[in-house]
Design an enzyme around this catalytic site. Structure first.
Site, mmCIF file in Angstrom:
data_model
loop_
_atom_site.group_PDB
_atom_site.id
_atom_site.type_symbol
_atom_site.label_atom_id
_atom_site.label_comp_id
_atom_site.label_asym_id
_atom_site.label_seq_id
_atom_site.Cartn_x
_atom_site.Cartn_y
_atom_site.Cartn_z
ATOM 1 N N GLY A 183 -2.083 -11.834 8.457
ATOM 2 C CA GLY A 183 -2.873 -12.157 9.641
ATOM 3 C C GLY A 183 -3.863 -13.290 9.403
ATOM 4 N N GLN A 241 0.836 -1.204 0.000
ATOM 5 C CA GLN A 241 0.000 0.000 0.000
ATOM 6 C C GLN A 241 0.871 1.256 0.000
ATOM 7 O OE1 GLN A 241 -2.261 -1.076 3.451
ATOM 8 N NE2 GLN A 241 -0.450 -1.284 4.716
ATOM 9 N N ASP A 283 -7.799 -5.086 14.050
ATOM 10 C CA ASP A 283 -7.668 -3.635 13.899
ATOM 11 C C ASP A 283 -7.241 -3.385 12.467
ATOM 12 O OD1 ASP A 283 -7.072 -0.986 14.012
ATOM 13 O OD2 ASP A 283 -5.493 -1.153 15.512
ATOM 14 N N PRO A 313 -6.398 -5.581 0.968
ATOM 15 C CA PRO A 313 -5.918 -6.733 1.744
ATOM 16 C C PRO A 313 -6.814 -7.091 2.923
ATOM 17 C CG PRO A 313 -4.435 -4.817 1.980
ATOM 18 C CD PRO A 313 -5.434 -4.478 0.919
#
Lengths: 291, 291
Positions: B143, B36, B161, B168
């Protein structure tokens, strides 16, 4: 990226350097009254938008948050309200919510600018649906003078639904105005007033608490709630009581309210009184039982 | 009016045609990572501002609202949390709040992009002040894969979070991901996840409730709170419990918390669970005792 001023309404930035922009399809109305410039836009996602002097007043989509919170917590806190005065509130959204309370006998609205009400009748008819209620009186006059000349003890609740404390609304945030309110209120009388953003306007909030206290009011409570189209999206109203400490609200009446709400409920009322620690540290009071 | 793109950061508008702009003095950082684009600006009124792919992630001024609400309600709801996994959260603000809880034994943070943490260490050092806590482990990895491969029953709380459910982060809002979370959690285990705006993203919220239920979780609660620099200024997180109904929280522990908070308190926790009627009507649940 940049925003094309033709397709976006961009609010005058706050002193903190933040501003909200809403995408508009066309301008429906523009009028310079004796007091201010009133504009209405059609937006792509928020319904109609009313702007006064380049500041967002309300959108059709989210005004229920502010209007419900200006009306219901105060009306369910006063033990038996009968006579209500609304200062400002020309869009009639607060008036509509106030009039949902069946036991009220008289609700006077005093806005300085008839242009706001005329624009609301045309572009926000849903906010004006209770204007023909026989208990409602719409006056177009100076609210500060109205309260100064009011019969002592003639109101149970004064709702101050004003613009920001600039221009004609400055006087509505001052101790002399609150002294006049205090005199115009009956025993147990209350004021509720919009009191800006907890993130951006702490000085206005603490000044209002001081001015209310200085004017002889007995107790002050601030409530917080979301209001997406106002700066920071987070807003407050502040209630003050003429001669008593606040001690909860008429929770059973609130639970059994004979009208629908979208944001307000007795639990939301409690939540709005639960001020976060940073507000408590500034000396603001919500529910005194909170620590 | 119009905004000069040189002096204002203007966020990509929401599909509803709203956007926030913040006045900036200069760009402090710009980096295209494998995942990003990360930018950091200095603003005039909100401190430093982190932006990912043209979306506001946080400002120094108001991030405490989000970070406190992502950490403390869930940690005071679980009866005895010891092992916490944070997915995303690379700015380390949630990690900081989580680590304030002294009884935790291990807190792993898994963000896919080390660039976010490197930028935060440099431009938001206050958020990273607990990164050297011996209980903290910072991993830079996927994750979703991390949770899929986790030892069954190895966490008490998973904090998701993430960015918005685009790019993504899409997989983090899906039932297969929640099934993996369910497996990775010990008895009484919980997930808490950021769940977007109640005004603008109701579909995401109701889909999340359904996906958590579909993945085998027992109970779901949404909490709402102000977050000025996110769309609408009003935000939510959603908690779900592996095998029990929610039944309040550790209110005494919350009241006696051995750390300072600016927004969170036990009363604010109750208030955040008091969902307004329009959310309840969508089938969302906060405190079940609220009607």
């Amino acid at each position: 990226m940049s925003l094309d001023a033709k397709h976006w309404f961009i609010e005058i930035p706050t002193p903190d350097g933040s501003t909200l922009a809403l995408k508009v399809t066309r301008k429906l109305h523009e009028e310079q009254t004796e007091f201010q410039k009133i504009e209405v836009f059609e937006t792509t996602g928020f319904g109609n938008l009313m702007v006064i002097d380049d500041i967002i007043m309300l959108t059709a989509r989210d005004n229920y948050l502010y209007h419900e919170m200006m009306a219901h917590p105060a009306l369910f806190t006063h033990p038996a309200p009968k006579r209500v005065l609304i200062i400002g509130g020309g869009d009639c959204g607060t008036l509509r919510e106030v009039l949902r309370h069946p036991h009220l006998e008289k609700v006077q609205q005093v806005d300085i600018d008839a242009g706001v009400t005329r624009a609301s009748e045309k572009f926000f008819p849903e906010l004006c649906e209770n204007n023909t209620d026989p208990r409602a009186e719409l006056h177009f006059a100076d609210g500060i003078k109205w309260v100064k000349e009011a019969e002592p003890g003639s109101y149970d609740l004064i709702v101050v639904d004003s613009t920001d404390p600039i221009g004609p609304a400055v006087g509505l945030f001052s101790e002399p105005f609150f002294r006049d309110c205090h005199r115009a209120l009956a025993p147990h009388g209350m004021v509720v007033q919009q009191s800006e953003s907890p993130l951006l306007n702490m000085q206005i909030l603490t000044d209002m608490h001081k001015a209310m206290g200085g004017a002889g009011f007995h107790d002050v409570q601030t409530l917080h709630f979301p209001q997406p189209v106002y700066p920071s999206g987070w807003w407050t109203c502040t209630m003050t009581c003429k001669d008593h400490d606040f001690d909860g609200f008429r929770e059973e009446d609130s639970r059994n309210r004979p009208f629908a709400t979208r944001y307000y409920s007795p639990e939301v009322h409690h939540g709005a009184l639960a001020l976060p620690p940073f507000m408590v540290e500034q000396g603001l009071t919500g529910n005194r039982r909170n620590k």
